[in-house]
Design an enzyme around this catalytic site. Structure first.
Site: not given
Ligand code: FCB
Length: 447
Positions: A347, A164
């Site tokens: 994620e 990110e």
């Molecule tokens: C994302 C991050 C991760 C975590 C999630 C909830 O943006 O990459 O580290 O904090 O959110």
């Protein structure tokens, strides 16, 4: 019929600063997150990652939990200042050994390491020299990437260049709510560009030094919804779409910034940069949780404001709206952009106010429902022809949720931060069943 094929990759993701602790042990240098969390007022309740889940000392137990879950893949990040305490030059032997052993432990248990080179914890020494606003940081990043893979590249094949960069730029340089805590448009533009440049330089470098690596990068993409259907809000949405989504996708894929904001980059782009950034990717990592609502706000630095979900919207403990369709839409939109590059959802997950019952158990049905609904969106996207090859839950352990501290729990495993006791939640069993059966319904019945 299963919902996912046998070769679908199932994993969980984590990040060094959120779980490792041992912030000043065994020669580790400080990172911008150490500095940020030690600054009063920056993180909720003054929480820090000094100890976190103490994973640095307990990684064997945590790999055991991964093995029990049955995941085929584990995404973790290397802490740059644990590897290179000054951000460049001298390698910290103990830090190197830690990741070396972690990788071996994972492989011993049949779990493929997915190594992410950067999950936001820039060495403070490089911050002191300008951080991501300084072009040199991108050059140091490529050296660091080469150093890590020169040691681990004989066993690690899957490498993510960044986690990110868009969140790092927006939260760290525009909103100032995350490290390094800067709120300035010029800094934001420079940081965004140098993060991209680092991605390109790192990809070039690793490809030239090692064959056989599977190289990708990870961006957090969320559809942007204008609050009202008027011209001002639609423009605000277009700007946020550029800042959040396009700035870290378009240069990589097409070698250019989006038309709307391209002019902002004139002062930082040097000859050849865009060609350097547009390196081929072996895979693309999508982090996704929700969508963003936005409205015009002439008083803000960049003319827009994020709008919280309405009172009747379904939300998680982060205040993020639950919208599985947004993941479907995002995946479909991404296919158009990516051409043939395969996608992994690197994620997805949710924080909820977990309740511990008298027996110490956590029946986190809300998390199970969230995951099942989002997985259904992934299955639908696959049916619609999107090449999604894997899914990683955020995250194994409750951990340090950045500026929100420890109160926001995302784990499949509950962590008692007083005792460091780990306790699998109902969602852990659910995910294990999901991986075993590859059928969303069957997993739900068992839960
Ligand atoms: C994302 C991050 C991760 C975590 C999630 C909830 O943006 O990459 O580290 O904090 O959110």
């Amino acid at each position: 019929m299963t919902d996912f094929p046998a070769d679908f990759v199932w994993g969980v993701s984590s990040a060094a600063y959120q779980i490792e602790g041992a912030w000043a042990e065994d020669g580790k240098g400080p990172s911008i997150w150490d500095t940020f969390s030690h600054t009063p007022g920056r993180v909720a309740r003054g929480d820090t990652g000094d100890v976190a889940c103490d994973h640095y000392h307990r990684y064997r137990e945590d790999v055991e939990l991964l093995a029990g879950l049955g995941v085929g893949a584990y995404r973790f990040s290397v802490s740059w200042p644990r590897w290179l305490p000054e951000g460049r030059g001298r390698v910290n032997r103990a830090g190197r050994d830690f990741y070396d052993e972690l990788v071996d432990e994972l492989l011993d248990r049949g779990i493929e390491p997915w190594l992410c080179l950067y999950h936001w914890d820039l060495p403070q020494a490089l911050q002191d020299a300008g951080g991501w606003e300084a072009r040199d940081t991108a050059l140091h990043y490529a050296d660091y990437a080469a150093s890590v893979l020169s040691v681990l590249g004989d066993r690690v094949r899957r490498v993510a260049m960044f986690n990110e960069p868009n969140a790092a730029a927006v939260a760290g340089y525009l909103l100032g709510i995350q490290a390094p805590g800067t709120s300035d448009l010029t800094s934001f533009v420079a940081a965004s560009h140098h993060l991209n440049l680092a991605t390109g330089l790192g990809l070039q470098r690793l490809r030239s030094e090692r064959s056989g690596l599977s190289l990708g990068t990870i961006v957090n993409l969320q559809p942007i919804v204008p609050e009202r259907e008027d011209e001002e809000d639609r423009r605000a949405a277009a700007v946020l779409d550029a800042f959040w989504n396009a700035h870290h996708v378009d240069p990589l894929l097409y070698g250019r910034y989006p038309e709307l904001t391209a002019g902002m980059f004139d002062d930082v782009i040097r000859d050849g940069d865009l060609e350097t950034i547009a390196q081929p990717l072996d895979w693309f990592g999508l982090n996704h949780y929700s969508h963003h609502r936005v409205a015009a706000d002439p008083a803000s630095l960049y003319g827009l404001a994020l709008v919280p979900p309405s009172d009747d919207a379904e939300t998680t403990a982060m205040g993020w709206e639950v919208v599985p369709d947004a993941l479907f839409d995002q995946l479909v939109a991404l296919r158009e952009k990516l051409g043939g590059v395969p996608i992994y959802v690197t994620e997805n997950g949710a924080a909820f106010r977990d309740r511990v019952d008298d027996r110490g158990e956590v029946h986190d049905q809300a998390r199970i429902d969230y995951l099942a609904r989002y997985l259904r969106a992934v299955a639908r996207a696959r049916d619609a022809g999107v090449d999604v090859r894997g899914y990683f839950v955020w995250t194994l352990l409750d951990n340090f949720e950045w500026h929100e501290g420890y109160a926001k729990r995302f784990g499949l495993v509950r962590v008692d931060f007083e005792t460091q006791e780990r306790r699998p939640k109902a969602s852990y069993d659910w995910y294990r069943r999901m991986i075993e059966t590859r059928k969303i319904e069957d997993a739900a019945e068992a839960a």
